[in-house]
Structures are given as structure tokens and as C-alpha cells.
Design an enzyme around this catalytic site. Structure first.
Site, PDB file in Angstrom:
ATOM      1  N   ALA A 215     118.645 -28.222  42.914  1.00 52.35           N
ATOM      2  CA  ALA A 215     118.168 -29.942  42.791  1.00 52.35           C
ATOM      3  C   ALA A 215     120.338 -30.590  43.616  1.00 52.35           C
ATOM      4  O   ALA A 215     120.874 -29.847  43.824  1.00 52.35           O
ATOM      5  CB  ALA A 215     118.973 -30.542  40.854  1.00 52.35           C
ATOM      6  N   HIS A 216     120.091 -31.547  43.577  1.00 50.43           N
ATOM      7  CA  HIS A 216     121.253 -32.528  44.404  1.00 50.43           C
ATOM      8  C   HIS A 216     122.777 -32.243  43.681  1.00 50.43           C
ATOM      9  O   HIS A 216     123.050 -31.609  42.646  1.00 50.43           O
ATOM     10  CB  HIS A 216     120.746 -33.801  45.032  1.00 50.43           C
ATOM     11  CG  HIS A 216     120.795 -34.942  43.875  1.00 50.43           C
ATOM     12  ND1 HIS A 216     120.438 -35.922  43.439  1.00 50.43           N
ATOM     13  CD2 HIS A 216     120.176 -34.565  42.223  1.00 50.43           C
ATOM     14  CE1 HIS A 216     120.051 -36.585  41.657  1.00 50.43           C
ATOM     15  NE2 HIS A 216     120.033 -35.510  41.813  1.00 50.43           N
TER      16      HIS A 216
END
Lengths: 337, 337, 337
Positions: free
Chosen positions: C237-238
Site C-alpha cells: 500500500a501507499h
């Protein structure tokens, strides 16, 4: 792009404390921000950074603003204001309308003049691409599928035949919509494929993450409501229905025919078995497995948490004896009566 | 397409009860069906819908037919009959043989005259595409790979070099066959890649779901038996072997060198660690983790089930004390002896 | 390609026992090897195969060599030596530099003369492709992205705009780098997208598996260290940061902003929730869920293991009563005091 803090306040219904004429060019984190940046407190644990931020301004709630002496944009919902400011200051790259010379568009497809079809994209027969939609490089739009206005398909996205995509949807690379559902009938030892005849119908402003897949319905449609947000690596099986504004984190799997309510949130790697009904406003924690319908709003979980392996193995070994241990406890209780 | 109910009965070894001359045009669900549709009872819970269906005919088992007064097609295996009727009434779209003008086919590849190569597909050197195969838009077939007769690769499918695909296989969009296995040797702190020299060999009538990946073997091959069905988002590691007619639901991961028997079913999000042997006719429930070989047919599980979070957290906390609790129970037992 | 055993010994700092002039053409498994093949003991359980292997030579540790009378290449790290021998004897197919006639390369992109751009690949504006890089068929390289020297993108890989790929990285088919992170602000019932403005920055010699996705950072970058190996079907994920030489097995999900140390290993289907810090040299077993930061090296687990379903269901049912059972145990203890 640069706007004054006063202009941001006007657009987003906030109040300026400090110099309203300061020029804001970018959004940034508290620690990286400079004099032309606007920041916000992304998480309560970053509050201590407020004291030493060099941001030109900080978006704050009225309560947090009391603990900050610098220039502030005070709003009721700082996170939302930050998102809107970011959108304003960092707009998506504009595309040029038209079909790339290498794209393959069937003559019976209908592509709006303001839409953009990227390099090596394929638009099949009788597909419809609405105004201002962006179909990126390597995307495939199947026969009779429809892509709504302003939808954006970044790259290598597949939308299967007859599937409907609402306005303002976003598809990250590798997303697949309209793959066949996993339907087979037993024929002795063999599996006989059941043709998957339904569609996927996505509402407005749905986002579909990278390499996420949504199967078409067997007979009726798979339906994704307006405003649903799906992260990466998700599997949505045939005939699932997801209510408006539900958000699903990465790696979730939802089995066939399950119906999920509105405004739910489902944590990463959770699973929901087939043919269930999940009420509105249900929240599932990461890694949980839902095996029966949920009729009441609330938070549900079967998440475990990792601990040092020696300790965990002893506990897990006991779990595999638990029924016996429970019986022995009951026996003791009876002896002591 | 329309056929009489009598014709369906003849093809699928059923008996008509009611008017055999009724025209059937489509399959449909009990509640959506109209006078030219044929329906069936997809799940026992839909039995009550029988009473008020408007279907022209319903496919029923002899037992269920006793509770239904309408027109019926009575067969031993209604699900199979329904699948076959759906295939007959709703055949897959026919494709036109030949290479799309935008496809890239290496001059040393051998493509059958009756095969179809879609827009922007790439067929590398010495690959073979057999009769009536369909290689859809954006697919890549690596060097010396072979695609069997009547195989269908919907769109953006990758078949790596030297991999073999049997006849009648189906690949949903984004499926990857022949990616490198995850093999590294430790070189101090670093990982040194071990070249992955094997192939993937798929039997006949295998189906591979959207965004599923199957790694090539390290030295020997990864082998997928005839009739295996793989749902979406599955990971099959290098040197796995899967027996005939095993069906694996979405999001399953199978680690390297594990051998799975015939006619197994593996529920969604289950995991099987590497170097195991799983017997024929083993069934794994959704979300389970298999950590040792299984020698006997049967159903195996380590699935949990979500409950309201406050209740779950109390139980889960006790799980992390379980070894200690068990010791205390044993102590009590000894005291009471 | 064929080399003498003496030459292999010289290159890989080993000692030959037996005939050093034997010609070695291939690597193979102990049971499949012939007189011009070199094999090794991939797993202790294959040691019995040594006695009857027909391999021309076997790579062995000094200890294992004592139990083998045939021709041996004796080295300290047989697995590493095997990997290097395999690389030498079976080099990756050479590609021809240049752009395929069907590729679409923006005139403002900078592509090294020694790089290869495959069929239907798309290189967007101002992207940079360094020397000897291979961008395979159907890949998309976004605007201002950069691909390091000797990197290899096999097919249908997407590298989003502005992302940086270090030298010697490898991307299996369907990998996506630089998809938008899953970031939304609540706006009443609706979700308002937070523009994802960061990049993904990959170090040197990173490998990214098939259909794995790595999201770009929200404001700062997602960072993957040198030598990190990511298997298939992984979600990063980011704003995740992963330290050098960490290896992550298939189907793992790592939520936003989590920081993972160096030299960690994470088993298949494990999950790590967001905003955690995981120390160097941490090992997570397959299927575990990490819900809090880990500050000490070691092995951590919450893995369960499947057992026959009747037994498991009884144990699992007790788990859902466990808090009550524990209270009853404590009551008994008190009674007996």
C-alpha cells in the site's frame, strides 16, 4: 497553480487565522512542507510536528487550532478540506481528446468526441465511450460494454462485454471487470462449465484497484453501487451486490451471491463466504472470515494477532485440544458441586 | 436460438411433464423467468419460488417435480442439465478466424488457419496456436509456447515461453502462466536469483481465472491436470502439481512443490504451504491453512468465523493465554485427585 | 553452452573431487540428471537420491561430500553455487536492442540505444529507459518514469508516471507499480478521493512478481529497498517502506505507511496492518496477521493449521466460549484456595 489562503478558505468554507494573502502552491506533510505549502495533521500521532512545521499554513479543526500559533485554515473536516485542496492544487493531467493512431476501435463502437482512447487500446463492437472518458493504453473494452462520462481507465484494464461502467469511475491498472464467474455443474468426476450470462453493472464514482477482479453474474448481474471504493487485489464473485459507499481494503475475497449493505468497511484480507447478507454499516476487521449473515450494524472480527512463535505454538497447540480441555473443566466443576 | 422442450429432453436424457412443444429461448432464474424461459432451482432455499415462477418450464429432479404442478423437464442432474441447456441456448460468440491487422505474429510461429489472433496480441518465435484457438486482444504468447485446439484466452493473458496449454482451456483476463518461480539462494545478506528453467504444462479443459498466476518450475515442470478449474486471484508456485478435476476457489495460495490430488476442492483464501502431499478427494474449507501433508480423503479446516468484536477480543485475548490456562486446569485436576 | 567441471570450480571457488575434465552442459535434479548434467541436493529429504543419481557431477558441501563417492564439486554454499551454475549454463535469452515497429514511444522519452522496447509497449512522455533494459510486449511506462539499466519487464507490466525503477530490477507479467493508494476523506456518507501525489521508488535488483501491485505514496514516496524480492499477488500500500534484502512470499498484504526492516522474510498470505514498524531480521510465518509493531528480531506467528473438520469445529466452537471458560477456571481456582 497557486492560490491565496483566502481563496482556499472561500472555496472550502473555512476561516483564515493569520495572513490570508499567503500564496499556496502545493500540499505537503507537516515535516516536509515549506512556505508555499499547506499541510494538515494526518494522524493524531503527528500533532507534535505542528510546533516545528515550516508550512505556509496548516488545515486544522477549531480544537487543534487552539494549540497552534501559526497561520491556519480552520475547517470542520480538515481531512476533506485537505483532499479538496490537493485536487485543486494538483489536478490530474489533462488528456487530449481523440483516438491514438495505434488504438483499435470497431467501426460500430460509439466514442464521444471528447473521450480519449490510448495507445493500443481496443474498443470492440457496439461499445460506448461517453464524453470525457479516458481509456488508457492497453485497455480492452468488450462488445456492447459502456464506459460512463469522465471515467478513467489508467492502463491495461479489461471491461468485459456488455458490462456497464457509471460516470466518474476510476480503474487502476490491471483491473478486470466481467470475467466469468466460477460456476460449474458436476458431471461425474468432471466439472461442466455453466455459461456466465449476466453482466457487471457499476454505479457512479466507483473506484476499482490494481489487479482487482469482478466477475459477471451467472444469470442476473453483479452490482456495485454508487461510490463504492475497492482497493487492489480484491476478488468479487458472480452475483455479489455491494451497497453505496461501501469501502473494501486490499486482498479481500467475496464469494458468490453475497449481498453487502451500504456504508460498510471491510478490512484487508477479510473473506466473506457466499450467499450471505451483510447489513448496512457493518465493519469487518482485517483478516476476518465472515461465515454467516450479519443483520445488525457494528464491528465484527475473527482476527488473530502474531506473537513470538514459541509462545504462539504453545497456545495454538492447546487450541487443537480445546474441546477436550473444556470437557475436563466441566468435569471438575461437577466434581466440586 | 429457440428449441422445443421436447428437443431439450431428447438432448439431455430428460422427461417432459406438460407441453413438450413449448418454445424455450433462454435460461433464467425462477423469479425472472418468462414463458419462453427455462429455469431451475439453484439452491434449496429458492424452492418456495417454484410455486409462483412464470417460467415456461423448470428443470427438476424427480423428487422436486412432485412438489410442482407446472411444466417440467425431469432429469437426474438438474444443475448439469441447466448448464448444458445454457450452453445450447446461449453459445459463446463466434469469432472470425485469422490474425487481426494489428497483431504481431513472429514469422516462425505456427498459427492454425482456423485460429483467431486478436488486436495487439503478440505471438513470439516458434509458438504454436492450434486449430480454433482464440487468442484475444493484448495477449502475449511466449517463444515456443503452445496453445491447444479450441483454447480461449479472453484478453491481456500472458503465456510464458515454452509453456504448454492443452485443448479446450479457458483463460480469463489478466491470467499469467509461466512467471518465474520465487527461487533464490542466500549470498550473505543478499538473494541470488535461481534461474527458473521449467515450464508450466496444463492439461485439457483447464480454466484459469482472472489475474491468477502460475509459476514455471525451477527445473522440472509445474503441472496442472486435465479438467482443473482455478478461480480468480490464485497463486500456484513453482513445481506444484494438481490432479485432474480439482477445483480451487479464489484467492488461494499454494506454495512450491506441493502435490495436490484429484477431485479435491479448496475453499477461497485457503493456503497450502510448500513440499506437502494432499491426497485425492480432500476438501479444504475457506480460509484454512494447511501446514502438513494430508493422506486421507475428507474435509479439513482451520477456518474461524467473525463475531461481534467485543466478544471476539475477549476470546482472542484468552487464546493468547491458552497454554497457561491449560496448565492451570491440569494443576486443579491434580489437586483434586 | 558447455564448460568443464574444473572451470566451474574455478569460477565458483570450489574443489573438484573426481574427473575435472568432465563436460557440464546443464543443471538438473538428482533423479533426472544425466552424464553431462550437474545436480545438487535441493532439500535434505532428497539425500537418499544421491546414491543412485546419474549426474555427471553433484554440487555438495564438504560434509555431504563424505557420504558420496561420485564426482563432486565441493563448495561452502551449494545452493548459491547451483544458482550461479544455472545462470552460467542457461543464460536468459538475449534480446535485440531497438524499438519494435509496433511500439509507441513518445518523442520526448529518452530510450538508450542498447535498450529493447517490445511489441505494443508504450513509453510515455519524458520517460527514461536506461542501457540494456528490456521493456517487454504490452508494457506501459508512464510519463517521467525511469527504468534502470538492465531492468527486465517481461510482459504487460505497468510502471506509473514518475516512478523510479533501479538497475537490474525484474518484473514478472502483470505487475503494477504506481497505482493510486487507497486514500479517501469522509464527506458525509461519501468518500472523497485524496489525490495520490507520491511516487514508488524501487532500489536496485528488486524483483516484483506476477500480478503484484505497489501503490504510489499519498504525499511522500513508497520505497522498496535494494535487493527486495516480492513474489506474486502481493499488495504493497501507499507509503510503505521496505528495507534491503527483505523477501516477501505470495499473497501478502501490507497496509499503508508500514515500515519493514532489512533482511526480513514474510510468509505467504501474511498480512501486516498499517502504520506499524517492523524491525530488521523479523520473520513472519505464513498466514499470520501482524497488528502491532515488532521491535525485536525473531520469528512471529499467528498461523493456524487445518485438521479434520469435525475435530476443528468442536475446538473452534470452544474458542468462541473461551473467555467464559477461562472465567469458570478462575472461579474453580478460587473455590479451591
Amino acid at each position: 497553480m497557486a492560490v491565496t489562503l483566502a481563496e482556499l478558505a472561500r472555496r472550502f468554507q473555512g476561516k483564515v487565522r493569520g495572513n490570508p494573502e499567503i500564496k499556496i502552491e502545493r500540499v505537503a506533510t507537516l515535516d516536509a512542507a515549506g512556505v508555499n505549502d499547506i499541510a494538515y495533521v494526518g494522524d493524531r500521532k503527528y500533532l507534535p510536528l505542528l510546533a516545528r512545521t515550516k508550512a505556509g499554513a496548516v488545515i486544522l479543526s477549531p480544537a487543534d487550532a487552539q494549540n497552534f500559533t501559526g497561520t491556519a485554515l480552520i475547517v470542520d473536516n480538515p481531512h476533506l478540506c485537505f483532499a479538496q485542496a490537493a485536487e485543486l492544487l494538483h489536478p490530474s493531467a489533462k488528456f487530449t481528446p481523440g483516438k491514438h493512431v495505434s488504438a483499435t476501435v470497431d467501426p460500430t463502437a460509439r466514442v464521444a468526441a471528447t473521450a480519449c482512447i490510448g495507445a493500443h487500446a481496443v474498443i470492440a463492437a457496439e461499445a460506448v465511450i461517453e464524453a470525457d472518458a479516458y481509456v488508457g493504453p492497453g485497455c480492452f473494452i468488450g462488445a456492447q460494454a459502456s464506459i460512463g462520462a469522465r471515467a478513467r481507465l489508467i492502463a491495461n484494464v479489461v471491461i468485459g462485454e456488455r458490462c456497464l461502467v457509471g460516470a466518474d469511475c476510476i480503474f487502476q491498472p490491471g483491473a478486470v471487470v466481467g470475467s466469468d464467474g466460477f460456476g460449474y455443474a458436476k458431471d461425474g468426476d468432471k466439472w461442466c462449465k455453466v455459461p456466465q450470462l449476466g453482466r457487471v453493472v457499476l454505479g457512479k464514482a466507483v473506484e476499482v484497484g490494481a489487479n482487482t477482479s469482478i466477475d459477471r453474474g451467472a444469470l442476473n448481474d453483479t452490482i456495485i453501487g454508487d461510490g463504492v471504493k475497492l482497493d487492489n487485489q480484491i476478488q468479487i464473485a458472480h452475483n455479489v451486490r455491494i451497497g453505496e459507499n461501501t469501502a473494501i481494503a486490499a486482498c479481500v475475497g467475496i464469494a458468490g451471491s453475497t449481498v453487502i449493505g451500504k456504508r460498510c468497511t471491510i478490512g484487508g484480507q477479510a473473506g466473506i463466504v457466499g450467499h450471505l447478507e451483510i447489513a448496512d454499516d457493518v465493519h469487518i476487521t482485517a483478516g476476518s472470515l465472515v461465515t454467516s449473515s450479519i443483520t445488525q450494524p457494528g464491528v465484527y472480527s475473527s482476527s488473530l494477532k502474531a506473537e513470538p512463535v514459541e509462545k504462539w505454538r504453545r497456545n495454538a497447540a492447546r487450541l487443537h485440544q480445546l474441546d477436550e480441555l473444556a470437557r475436563r473443566l466441566i468435569e471438575l466443576e461437577e466434581k466440586l458441586k
